[in-house]
Each structure stands twice: as structure tokens, then as C-alpha cells.
Design a protein around this motif. Sequence first.
Motif: not given
Length: 126
Positions: A88-96, A106-123
Motif C-alpha cells: 500500500e506504499d506503492t505510489a508516486v512520491y513528490y517532495c515540495a 508545519i503544514a500538511t495541506d498541499q495547497t500550502s506548498y509553492d514548489y514541487w519536484g517531479q515525483g519518483t515512483q515507488v513500487t
Amino acid sequence: VQLQASGGGSVRPGGSLRLSCAASGFALDSAHIGWFRQSPGKERECVSVISRNGGNTYYGDSVRGRFTISRDNAKKTVYLQMDSLKPEDTAVYYCAADHVILTAPIATDQTSYDYWGQGTQVTVSS
């Protein structure tokens, strides 16, 4: 400003991966950094967040006790150590990055984040 996420891959259940989020174009210590993930058909969820100076951290209920977030501001990199991985950890992971004052919560709402990375796949699969 750029965030580059890396370290994803395919592992068996119970295995480990370490994700890295490398920052360029801004001072990493000017932002709280969050890791989010999204799997097909699901909303993006906050996995973990670390404050600007590393003094405060947040973990989602589903990963607490298995994942560890850390940062090295000198190397401009944030890490997410993922142990005891589950399918269930399988997903695309993004840093922001959330550019805030040092004492901001600390904010957990994604709308608070202004820059995002491209994502990395974890399977995670047997």
C-alpha cells in the motif's frame, strides 16, 4: 527554483528505500519540506514533513514508525528513509517546499506548498 526527487524503485514487502529531494535555486533552510504521495485513483496525501531547521517533523498515520524524514541543509537535500515497506506504499512520491518564517507551523495541506519536484515512483510488490 527546482526540487529533484530521486531514489524510487521496486522492492519487495518488508524492504527499504531512501528517497532524496535535492534543492537548487533557493536556500533549502528557507522552507519546510514535505513528502507527498499519490497512487492511481487516490488523492495526494501528505506522508511526512520536516521544518526548516529540522526541529519539528510530521508523519502520516500510515507511515509513522516506518518512515524517517531528515534534512541536510548544507547539502541542500531532504531524505525520506522508508523501511518495512508495504504494497500500500506503492505510489508516486513528490517532495515540495513551503517557504515560511522559521516559527511557522508545519503544514500538511498541499495547497500550502509553492514548489514541487517531479515525483519518483515507488513500487512494493512480491
